[in-house]
Design a protein around this motif. Sequence first.
Motif, mmCIF file in Angstrom:
data_model
loop_
_atom_site.group_PDB
_atom_site.id
_atom_site.type_symbol
_atom_site.label_atom_id
_atom_site.label_comp_id
_atom_site.label_asym_id
_atom_site.label_seq_id
_atom_site.Cartn_x
_atom_site.Cartn_y
_atom_site.Cartn_z
ATOM 1 N N MET A 101 43.373 32.344 50.930
ATOM 2 C CA MET A 101 43.983 33.435 50.168
ATOM 3 C C MET A 101 43.082 33.785 48.988
ATOM 4 O O MET A 101 42.550 32.917 48.317
ATOM 5 N N PHE A 102 42.897 35.062 48.768
ATOM 6 C CA PHE A 102 42.027 35.528 47.694
ATOM 7 C C PHE A 102 42.859 35.865 46.458
ATOM 8 O O PHE A 102 43.959 36.383 46.567
ATOM 9 N N GLY A 103 42.292 35.596 45.284
ATOM 10 C CA GLY A 103 42.970 35.921 44.029
ATOM 11 C C GLY A 103 42.744 37.379 43.672
ATOM 12 O O GLY A 103 41.868 38.052 44.217
ATOM 13 N N GLN A 104 43.557 37.855 42.775
ATOM 14 C CA GLN A 104 43.398 39.225 42.318
ATOM 15 C C GLN A 104 42.264 39.273 41.307
ATOM 16 O O GLN A 104 42.058 38.361 40.527
ATOM 17 N N LYS A 105 41.519 40.382 41.320
ATOM 18 C CA LYS A 105 40.398 40.563 40.408
ATOM 19 C C LYS A 105 40.849 41.413 39.221
ATOM 20 O O LYS A 105 41.435 42.468 39.401
ATOM 21 N N GLN A 115 41.902 44.919 40.790
ATOM 22 C CA GLN A 115 43.312 45.220 40.995
ATOM 23 C C GLN A 115 43.993 45.612 39.674
ATOM 24 O O GLN A 115 44.887 46.449 39.661
ATOM 25 N N HIS A 175 33.795 40.076 32.773
ATOM 26 C CA HIS A 175 34.898 40.926 33.228
ATOM 27 C C HIS A 175 34.964 42.263 32.482
ATOM 28 O O HIS A 175 35.907 43.025 32.667
#
Length: 160
Positions: free
Chosen positions: A1-5, A122, A140
Motif C-alpha cells: 500500500m502506498f502512502g499519500q504524498k 494528494q 516537500h
Amino acid sequence: MFGQKFGYVDTQYILNKMPEYKKAQQEIQKVALAWQDEIKEKQKEIEALYSALRTEEVLLTEAMKQERLAAIRQREQELKDQQTKIFGYEGLYFLKEKELMQTVQEKVFEAVEKVSVKQKIQVMFDKSGQLVMIYTNPVHDYTDYVLEELGLGDKDDTIK
C-alpha cells in the motif's frame, strides 16, 4: 500500500514575485488613499463647523445652538457611516481588493493544481496561510515548481 504524498507552497512568496500582484496592490493602495483623503476632508469640514459654532456661540439662542449642534452631529454620523461603508467588514475596500486579486489568485491556484497533478501530490498546503507548520522539510516545498509553472522561475535556481 502506498502512502499519500503531501507538499506545501508559500503563496505569499509566489504572489510577491508576480508583477500583476504588485500592480493590483498599487491600484488598491491608490483607491484607499483617495477614500482616506475624502474622509479627512469631511473631518476637516466638521471641525470647521465646530469651530464656527464655538465662535458664534454667544450670539446664538439655546435653540439655535442645539439646532446647529444637531446638524454637526448628523454630519459626523454620515461620516462614520461612510467610513464603515468603505473600510468596514465587506466594505468597498474589501470588495475592490477581492475584485483586483481574484484573477491573480486564480492563476496561482491553477498553477498549484497543475504542479500537484504533475508531482502526484494528494494534499498541498499553503505555508503562508493560517495553517501552522511547526516543521517543514524543504524536500516537500513545491513553491519553485509553481513559480516555474507561472513562468516566474529563477533561471539560476535548480529545482531539487
